[in-house]
Design an enzyme around this catalytic site. Structure first.
Site, PDB file in Angstrom:
ATOM      1  CD  GLU A   1      63.414   7.342  21.283  1.00 37.50           C
ATOM      2  OE1 GLU A   1      62.494   7.661  22.067  1.00 37.50           O
ATOM      3  OE2 GLU A   1      64.563   7.067  21.639  1.00 37.50           O
TER       4      GLU A   1
ATOM      5  CE  LYS B   1      58.209  16.495  22.659  1.00 35.31           C
ATOM      6  NZ  LYS B   1      56.930  16.789  23.274  1.00 35.31           N
TER       7      LYS B   1
ATOM      8  CG  ASP C   1      50.701  15.435  22.344  1.00 30.91           C
ATOM      9  OD1 ASP C   1      51.280  15.837  23.371  1.00 30.91           O
ATOM     10  OD2 ASP C   1      49.938  16.137  21.662  1.00 30.91           O
TER      11      ASP C   1
ATOM     12  CE1 TYR D   1      60.857   9.438  27.594  1.00 33.64           C
ATOM     13  CE2 TYR D   1      58.659   9.163  26.710  1.00 33.64           C
ATOM     14  CZ  TYR D   1      59.525   9.780  27.582  1.00 33.64           C
ATOM     15  OH  TYR D   1      59.053  10.714  28.447  1.00 33.64           O
TER      16      TYR D   1
ATOM     17  CB  CYS E   1      16.438  28.586  23.878  1.00 32.51           C
ATOM     18  SG  CYS E   1      16.465  27.186  22.758  1.00 32.51           S
TER      19      CYS E   1
ATOM     20  CB  CYS F   1      12.014  27.034  22.635  1.00 32.58           C
ATOM     21  SG  CYS F   1      13.004  27.026  24.136  1.00 32.58           S
TER      22      CYS F   1
ATOM     23  CB  CYS G   1      17.397  25.519  26.268  1.00 41.33           C
ATOM     24  SG  CYS G   1      15.602  25.644  26.099  1.00 41.33           S
TER      25      CYS G   1
ATOM     26  CB  CYS H   1      13.352  23.281  23.780  1.00 36.85           C
ATOM     27  SG  CYS H   1      14.726  23.951  22.853  1.00 36.85           S
TER      28      CYS H   1
END
Ligand code: AMP
Ligand code: ZN
Length: 667
Positions: free
Chosen positions: A111, A113, A115, A222, A403, A406, A421, A427
């Site tokens: 089978e 697997k 996840d 399963y 930042c 800016c 920021c 900005c």
């Protein structure tokens, strides 16, 4: 047909449609028809609470809140699997089995697997009773409410199922659904989830099952567990489970030799990338239950099964530099620039570093030799550093404090992983990002204007915010790179045309944090215009269906900011729509002229709410109970006998939904 029989028939029909759609992937009716039937059932159940059934398909939309997940002991322990990483390991395992069993003809079920997060679901008399997480294997958490919202999990079984058994499987988030969820998050300026597996297991532990219902989770099964089950092999149990209505992937294969096991492994090591969900290996199980019982268990896992893990797709390369990206909402994302390297069929040059904590944890430094891995994520990630390769003069990475765009000092709110920021209005990437969001298809859908042009316009000093778009002149645009008379024309026309975009999309376009498409719709529908929304209090907002604390706070903050108020005033001035369409909120006619209607029963062409709306839209009033003031009773199927009697006694005309339609159309 009496009500209970109708309810039962609808439930059965809807269960079958869910099965066709979610398990067989083969729907036989349209989504619209499905929704109508579901609505009918919901209405009937609402009118007849005495026929409530926790296993009704109406319960799939969730709603139950689990404050604390109860911990419950597993009747049968949930074991782990022994892992193997090479074919020699698999050969060793087969030899161990044969040694214990003697020279018997072994068969294997191979089978994939899956996840995700393991789950064990108990069925009694064909009904879903309880779902537990694996927990520590001895006891798990009761997540029944949440699991019931997963449409591929049957709530009623069919066929010759045993009276009582558990079925085990994996709750997963298919890749497409995962990416869609992340797209939605990115759109509202949130940090995307890191991978499908964690998101799936996190979803199981959400308190609000209605939230879980919205996630595109799936459940792949399963294994069957129970006393005296009518099965003698693993492969047969998969087929049986499928017959009873479970989603059991068809890739599983029954084989009779180790060579065939290897063929299966080799095939799926390549083709797993074509699957719609993640697999991290293959599980090989001795097929015959009789031999499984003889082999038994070690302290942690069955001796009759082994997991072969695929090698994670990894590559080794060098970290050249770390760049810091500033998003539309000001969130900073560190990105690794790598020496280009081949990985899982593509050349990788960049990898995500997530945030400051991640860099700290791995102690990643520029010049380091790093391991890069690709999982379900869109962009690969660095999972470790080969410190043996590190030069003696290497410098520890110091996370930026300001930042990069800016130079404003960054902030990091308590409990948040990301730095921000805070220079929302000064900005550049934030400004450009906001305008880019404003013009996207789902927002203002400005034809003739793309994200790159927005950046060009900003850099040329022609726009500083989205309101400026409406002041653009053709002559200003033409000199821009790759612009010409025609494209400039299109741009100006596109901007003009966007003034017709409905309020809900304008609201979404404003880019209020956490106000995505759906939330914008909700708010527009509820408040009907921007002023009502701007004046709403926190309490008021929270009382709106599905608006939580976080969204409410963010809306308040947005309107508290004078910059935004000015922007909205300007947009109003240009003629953008800041209220919902006339006919949506007020009546479409006045033919019912204040007559009072009482609505009772179930209708064929209307939901009750729709019918009430049509009455009000046409100038009628909806009364809650029959009295001398009632002008008409609109009756559907199964109108209550006491209402009928009362209407007759008072001499009030009882009309059908069709007669009601005539009433509106005649006038
Ligand atoms: P591990 O968590 O690595 O010990 O692996 C064991 C887990 O794999 C089990 O608890 C199951 O949740 C999961 N699993 C996924 N697919 C299968 C499968 N086809 N058969 C058995 N277990 C599986
Ligand atoms: Zn900045």
């Amino acid at each position: 047909m009496d009500v209970l029989a109708r309810i039962k028939a609808l439930r059965e029909e809807l269960n079958q449609h869910n099965y066709n759609y979610y398990v067989l992937d083969n729907p036989t009716i349209s989504d619209f028809e499905f929704d109508q039937k579901l609505k009918q059932l919901q209405d009937l159940e609402a009118q007849h609470p005495e026929y409530f059934d926790e296993n009704s398909p109406t319960q799939r939309v969730g709603g139950a809140i689990t404050k604390n997940f109860e911990t419950i002991a597993h009747e049968y322990r949930m074991y782990s699997l022994d892992n193997s990483y090479s074919k020699e390991d698999v050969v060793d395992w087969v030899n161990r089995c044969q040694k214990i069993l003697g020279d018997v003809p072994l068969e294997f079920t191979c089978e994939l697997k899956y996840d995700g997060a393991s789950i064990s679901i108990l069925y009694e008399n064909g009904k879903l009773k309880r779902a537990l997480t694996r927990g520590d294997g001895f006891q798990g958490d009761d997540v029944t409410n949440n699991v019931k919202t997963i449409k591929s999990v049957p709530i009623r079984l069919k066929g010759d199922y045993p009276d009582r058994f558990e079925i085990r499987g994996e709750i997963i988030l298919p890749l497409a659904g995962f990416e869609k969820m992340n797209q939605d998050l990115i759109e509202i300026g949130e940090t995307p989830y890191s991978n499908p597996r964690n998101t799936a297991s996190g979803s199981l532990k959400l308190q609000d099952s209605a939230e879980v219902a919205k996630r595109p989770l799936d459940c792949l099964l399963y294994s069957l567990i129970g006393n005296n089950l009518p099965i003698s092999t693993q492969f047969e149990s998969l087929q049986k489970a499928r017959d009873w209505g479970f989603k059991v992937p068809i890739q599983s294969k029954l084989v009779k030799s180790v060579e065939e096991v290897f063929e299966f492994i080799d095939y799926w090591d390549i083709h797993r990338h074509d699957m719609l969900f993640e697999t991290d290996g293959v599980v090989v199980k001795v097929n015959q239950v009789q031999y499984q019982e003889e082999l038994g268990y070690t302290a942690k896992s069955p001796r009759w099964a082994i997991a072969y893990k695929f090698k994670a797709e990894q590559a080794v390369t060098v970290l050249n530099s770390i760049a810091y990206q500033v998003g539309r909402t000001g969130a900073i994302t560190p990105v690794a620039n790598l020496e280009p390297v081949q990985l899982a069929g593509t050349i990788v040059k960049r990898a995500s570093l997530h945030n400051a904590d991640q860099i700290e944890k791995l102690d990643i430094r520029v010049g380091d030799t790093v391991f890069v891995e690709k999982g379900g994520e869109i962009i690969p990630k660095i999972i470790g550093v080969d410190t043996t390769q590190r030069k003696s003069d290497s410098q520890k990475t110091v996370y930026i404090t300001h930042c990069p765009e800016c130079h404003t000092e960054l902030v990091r709110n308590e409990g948040e992983a990301q730095h921000y920021c805070p220079n929302f209005y000064g900005c550049p990437p934030q400004i450009i990002g906001r305008i880019q969001h404003f013009i996207t298809r789902k927002a203002m859908d400005i034809e003739g204007l793309g994200g790159e042009t927005v950046a060009l316009l900003y850099n040329a000093g022609l726009i500083e915010n989205y309101a400026d778009l409406y002041e653009l002149k053709k002559e200003q645009v033409i000199p821009l790179e790759r612009m010409a008379e025609k494209s400039a024309d299109n741009l100006i026309k596109g901007v003009e045309k966007s003034k017709q975009i409905p309020f809900e999309r304008v609201l979404y376009a404003l880019g209020i944090r956490y106000v995505g498409e759906t939330v914008a719709k909700k708010l527009a529908k509820h408040y009907k215009n921007i002023d009502a929304l701007a004046n709403a209090s926190l309490m008021d907002l929270i009382l709106v269906d599905e608006i939580g604390d976080k969204i409410a706070q963010s809306v308040i903050q947005f309107f508290e900011n004078p910059n935004n108020v000015v922007l909205i005033d300007r947009l109003k001035g240009y003629g953008l729509r800041f209220e919902i369409e006339e006919q949506e909120s007020t009546m479409v006619s006045d033919v019912l002229g204040g007559k009072v209607f009482v609505v009772s029963g179930v209708f064929e062409t209307y939901s009750r709410d729709d019918l009430k709306k049509v009455i009000e839209d046409n100038g009628g009033k909806v009364g809650s109970s029959i009295s001398s003031k009632t002008d008409y009773v609109v009756a559907g199927a199964n109108m209550g006998p006491s209402k009928l009697e009362k209407a007759n006694k008072l001499g009030i005309p009882i009309i059908s939904e069709y007669e009601f339609n005539d009433l509106i159309n005649e006038n």
